[in-house]
Design a protein around this motif. Structure first.
Motif, PDB file in Angstrom:
ATOM      1  N   ALA A 170       5.612  -9.301  -7.280  1.00  0.00           N
ATOM      2  CA  ALA A 170       6.677  -8.412  -6.797  1.00  0.00           C
ATOM      3  C   ALA A 170       7.322  -8.952  -5.531  1.00  0.00           C
ATOM      4  CB  ALA A 170       6.110  -7.015  -6.551  1.00  0.00           C
ATOM      5  N   SER A 171       6.552  -9.692  -4.733  1.00  0.00           N
ATOM      6  CA  SER A 171       7.087 -10.226  -3.472  1.00  0.00           C
ATOM      7  C   SER A 171       8.130 -11.313  -3.701  1.00  0.00           C
ATOM      8  CB  SER A 171       5.950 -10.781  -2.605  1.00  0.00           C
ATOM      9  OG  SER A 171       5.456 -12.018  -3.125  1.00  0.00           O
ATOM     10  N   GLY A 172       8.198 -11.844  -4.926  1.00  0.00           N
ATOM     11  CA  GLY A 172       9.174 -12.877  -5.229  1.00  0.00           C
ATOM     12  C   GLY A 172      10.368 -12.378  -6.016  1.00  0.00           C
ATOM     13  N   MET A 173      10.454 -11.068  -6.238  1.00  0.00           N
ATOM     14  CA  MET A 173      11.548 -10.493  -7.016  1.00  0.00           C
ATOM     15  C   MET A 173      12.720 -10.137  -6.108  1.00  0.00           C
ATOM     16  SD  MET A 173       8.983  -8.197  -9.347  1.00  0.00           S
ATOM     17  CE  MET A 173      10.225  -7.014  -9.837  1.00  0.00           C
ATOM     18  N   ASP A 174      13.941 -10.218  -6.643  1.00  0.00           N
ATOM     19  CA  ASP A 174      15.124  -9.894  -5.847  1.00  0.00           C
ATOM     20  C   ASP A 174      15.779  -8.595  -6.299  1.00  0.00           C
ATOM     21  OD1 ASP A 174      16.108 -10.734  -8.254  1.00  0.00           O
ATOM     22  OD2 ASP A 174      17.343 -12.355  -7.459  1.00  0.00           O
ATOM     23  N   ILE A 175      15.036  -7.781  -7.035  1.00  0.00           N
ATOM     24  CA  ILE A 175      15.500  -6.460  -7.456  1.00  0.00           C
ATOM     25  C   ILE A 175      14.480  -5.427  -6.993  1.00  0.00           C
ATOM     26  CG2 ILE A 175      16.789  -7.313  -9.456  1.00  0.00           C
ATOM     27  CD1 ILE A 175      14.403  -6.469 -11.212  1.00  0.00           C
ATOM     28  N   PRO A 176      14.840  -4.148  -6.967  1.00  0.00           N
ATOM     29  CA  PRO A 176      13.876  -3.129  -6.566  1.00  0.00           C
ATOM     30  C   PRO A 176      12.668  -3.095  -7.500  1.00  0.00           C
ATOM     31  CG  PRO A 176      16.095  -2.226  -6.561  1.00  0.00           C
ATOM     32  CD  PRO A 176      16.184  -3.566  -7.213  1.00  0.00           C
ATOM     33  N   VAL A 177      11.503  -2.970  -6.904  1.00  0.00           N
ATOM     34  CA  VAL A 177      10.272  -2.806  -7.679  1.00  0.00           C
ATOM     35  C   VAL A 177       9.554  -1.567  -7.143  1.00  0.00           C
ATOM     36  CG1 VAL A 177       9.050  -4.443  -6.178  1.00  0.00           C
ATOM     37  CG2 VAL A 177       8.092  -3.852  -8.408  1.00  0.00           C
ATOM     38  N   GLY A 178       9.255  -0.645  -8.042  1.00  0.00           N
ATOM     39  CA  GLY A 178       8.601   0.598  -7.655  1.00  0.00           C
ATOM     40  C   GLY A 178       7.109   0.535  -7.874  1.00  0.00           C
ATOM     41  N   MET A 179       6.336   0.898  -6.852  1.00  0.00           N
ATOM     42  CA  MET A 179       4.875   0.923  -6.921  1.00  0.00           C
ATOM     43  C   MET A 179       4.416   2.363  -7.137  1.00  0.00           C
ATOM     44  SD  MET A 179       4.063  -2.252  -6.328  1.00  0.00           S
ATOM     45  CE  MET A 179       4.483  -3.748  -5.426  1.00  0.00           C
ATOM     46  N   LYS A 180       3.829   2.647  -8.284  1.00  0.00           N
ATOM     47  CA  LYS A 180       3.346   4.000  -8.537  1.00  0.00           C
ATOM     48  C   LYS A 180       2.045   4.251  -7.781  1.00  0.00           C
ATOM     49  CE  LYS A 180       5.431   5.070 -12.985  1.00  0.00           C
ATOM     50  NZ  LYS A 180       5.216   5.705 -14.302  1.00  0.00           N
ATOM     51  N   ASN A 181       1.828   5.514  -7.407  1.00  0.00           N
ATOM     52  CA  ASN A 181       0.519   5.835  -6.875  1.00  0.00           C
ATOM     53  C   ASN A 181      -0.502   5.715  -8.014  1.00  0.00           C
ATOM     54  OD1 ASN A 181       1.900   8.875  -7.248  1.00  0.00           O
ATOM     55  ND2 ASN A 181      -0.195   8.765  -8.038  1.00  0.00           N
ATOM     56  N   PRO A 182      -1.746   5.325  -7.713  1.00  0.00           N
ATOM     57  CA  PRO A 182      -2.751   5.197  -8.773  1.00  0.00           C
ATOM     58  C   PRO A 182      -3.067   6.554  -9.386  1.00  0.00           C
ATOM     59  CG  PRO A 182      -3.771   5.001  -6.617  1.00  0.00           C
ATOM     60  CD  PRO A 182      -2.287   5.003  -6.392  1.00  0.00           C
ATOM     61  N   THR A 183      -3.789   6.542 -10.494  1.00  0.00           N
ATOM     62  CA  THR A 183      -4.095   7.790 -11.187  1.00  0.00           C
ATOM     63  C   THR A 183      -4.886   8.749 -10.308  1.00  0.00           C
ATOM     64  OG1 THR A 183      -6.021   6.716 -12.205  1.00  0.00           O
ATOM     65  CG2 THR A 183      -3.983   6.771 -13.487  1.00  0.00           C
ATOM     66  N   SER A 184      -5.560   8.233  -9.297  1.00  0.00           N
ATOM     67  CA  SER A 184      -6.291   9.102  -8.364  1.00  0.00           C
ATOM     68  C   SER A 184      -5.343   9.896  -7.468  1.00  0.00           C
ATOM     69  CB  SER A 184      -7.224   8.264  -7.491  1.00  0.00           C
ATOM     70  OG  SER A 184      -6.466   7.421  -6.624  1.00  0.00           O
ATOM     71  N   GLY A 185      -4.081   9.428  -7.364  1.00  0.00           N
ATOM     72  CA  GLY A 185      -3.109  10.078  -6.488  1.00  0.00           C
ATOM     73  C   GLY A 185      -3.101   9.542  -5.073  1.00  0.00           C
ATOM     74  N   ASP A 186      -3.907   8.535  -4.780  1.00  0.00           N
ATOM     75  CA  ASP A 186      -4.042   7.996  -3.427  1.00  0.00           C
ATOM     76  C   ASP A 186      -2.729   7.355  -2.963  1.00  0.00           C
ATOM     77  OD1 ASP A 186      -4.704   6.520  -1.120  1.00  0.00           O
ATOM     78  OD2 ASP A 186      -6.739   6.153  -1.832  1.00  0.00           O
ATOM     79  N   LEU A 187      -2.112   7.926  -1.943  1.00  0.00           N
ATOM     80  CA  LEU A 187      -0.840   7.402  -1.448  1.00  0.00           C
ATOM     81  C   LEU A 187      -1.018   6.111  -0.650  1.00  0.00           C
ATOM     82  CD1 LEU A 187       1.038  10.635  -0.267  1.00  0.00           C
ATOM     83  CD2 LEU A 187       0.949   9.590  -2.538  1.00  0.00           C
ATOM     84  N   SER A 188      -2.164   5.949   0.002  1.00  0.00           N
ATOM     85  CA  SER A 188      -2.368   4.755   0.824  1.00  0.00           C
ATOM     86  C   SER A 188      -2.447   3.499  -0.037  1.00  0.00           C
ATOM     87  CB  SER A 188      -3.638   4.900   1.669  1.00  0.00           C
ATOM     88  OG  SER A 188      -4.791   5.033   0.853  1.00  0.00           O
ATOM     89  N   VAL A 189      -3.053   3.602  -1.223  1.00  0.00           N
ATOM     90  CA  VAL A 189      -3.121   2.454  -2.137  1.00  0.00           C
ATOM     91  C   VAL A 189      -1.717   2.019  -2.529  1.00  0.00           C
ATOM     92  CG1 VAL A 189      -3.769   1.760  -4.480  1.00  0.00           C
ATOM     93  CG2 VAL A 189      -5.415   2.970  -3.042  1.00  0.00           C
ATOM     94  N   MET A 190      -0.886   2.981  -2.861  1.00  0.00           N
ATOM     95  CA  MET A 190       0.497   2.722  -3.250  1.00  0.00           C
ATOM     96  C   MET A 190       1.271   2.051  -2.107  1.00  0.00           C
ATOM     97  SD  MET A 190       3.183   5.742  -4.217  1.00  0.00           S
ATOM     98  CE  MET A 190       2.879   6.544  -2.617  1.00  0.00           C
TER      99      MET A 190
END
Length: 362
Positions: A170-190
């Motif tokens: 994702a760090s090499g992409m030039d378009i928006p990339v969305g990171m979903k929160n994990p199934t646990s719901g942990d926002l810090s992981v996302m």
């Protein structure tokens, strides 16, 4: 054990065989800039990523996107509609249909060679017929190279968001990339995934030693979570977004943005709830924004530099679309399986699946 079935063409070889025309390349360039302007705050439009769960039939998907394009013409001054054409399908247990990449014909055995051709063909055809560039999920980081000249948006799913290769790619992409929160719901992981994606990295990619510069358009997707008892926990409410905004500020990330996923654990996969979720969120935001001390938070949350987009996972019938206008918030498109409820001021009545009005217009 592992059996090698066949050698697949490289992304370069496939692109030469199924090239993107100059006209479509120019279309993507224009759309990508418009989307970038939304994420960087130069535009006050909303991003709307909408489409079926899985793109498994080319004709049906292209008909759908063509209808979506007609809606886009009506709302393009307020919205940026990005059709969701997901050709990879993650499976929780590994069982079941894995998407067009694996099985271009769901009724036949997996065929990966036919699959990489099929996913490129469907995206190009959708662009040609609709004038819209699409979104897909980056389920397999190395496979995105077959589509990297086509896509305008990519998402990293709840089960992949902690994976190192996904973050680095994702760090090499030039378009928006969305990171979903994990199934646990942990926002810090996302958010940690967003931090990683916005940095530059050196790593191995498709047998090459590569260096990336970081993706300043990496952002989060709130999709709800599941607790240890299997109970779904939505995270689209005001309190969740306020907490997310606070965490964003602590991380000092570029172009803070959030996509609210109206499906998955936010709706417990009950598609008919998606309109309610959208209505509830925007209605609550409108009400809270009028209260002293909260306006600055909500205006930051609802407009750049804190962008809000909506990802809706359902079947669109363009002729039954409805717009909800909230004066200080903007315009959001609410559509799902033809079931629409008249909400505010635009004179729409309730509609059935075929787009026939069931109640008089307001």
């Amino acid at each position: 054990s592992m059996k090698f079935n066949t050698t697949l063409p490289s992304p370069t070889e496939l692109k030469e065989e199924y090239p993107l025309s100059e006209k479509l390349a120019e279309l993507k360039k224009k759309r990508d800039q418009e989307i970038r302007d939304i994420f960087t705050g130069k535009s006050d439009k909303f991003a709307v990523i909408i489409g079926p769960c899985s793109a498994d039939n080319e004709d049906s998907v292209c008909e759908y996107v063509d209808r979506l394009a007609k809606v886009n013409e009506k709302v393009k001054d307020k919205l940026m509609i990005i059709p969701r054409i997901y050709t990879n399908k993650p499976r929780t247990t590994g069982e079941g249909y894995k998407g067009m990449l694996h099985q271009p014909d769901p009724d036949k055995a997996p065929d990966l060679y036919a699959g990489i051709i099929a996913i490129r063909h469907i995206h190009i055809r959708a662009m040609e017929e609709s004038g819209l560039t699409g979104a897909d999920e980056m389920l397999y980081p190395e496979n995105r190279s077959y589509l990297d000249d086509i896509l305008s948006y990519e998402a990293i799913g709840a089960r992949s968001v902690e994976n190192q290769q996904h973050r680095l790619t994702a760090s090499g992409m030039d378009i928006p990339v969305g990171m979903k929160n994990p199934t646990s719901g942990d926002l810090s992981v996302m958010l940690n995934s967003v931090v990683a994606a916005q940095m530059g990295h050196r790593f191995i990619y498709r047998g090459m030693d590569v260096q990336t510069s970081g993706n300043d358009l990496a952002h989060v997707i709130l999709r709800g979570g599941v607790d240890k008892y299997g109970t779904t926990i939505p995270n689209y409410h005001y309190e969740d977004c306020k907490r997310l905004l606070d965490m964003y500020e602590q991380k000092n990330l570029k172009n803070p943005a959030a996509i609210i996923d109206a499906n998955h654990s936010n709706s417990n996969k009950q598609y008919e709830q998606q309109i309610r979720i959208a209505k509830e969120f925007f209605t609550a935001a409108f009400a809270l924004a009028t209260k002293p001390g909260l306006f600055s938070v909500l205006s930051a949350m609802m407009r750049p530099p804190f962008l809000l987009g909506f990802a809706m996972n359902g079947v669109l019938l363009a002729e039954t679309a409805i717009l909800l206008h909230l004066e200080t918030i903007g315009v959001v498109l609410l559509v799902l399986r033809g079931v629409v409820v008249a909400l505010l001021a635009l004179g729409a009545g309730q509609s059935d699946f075929n787009g026939h009005l069931l109640t008089p217009p307001l």
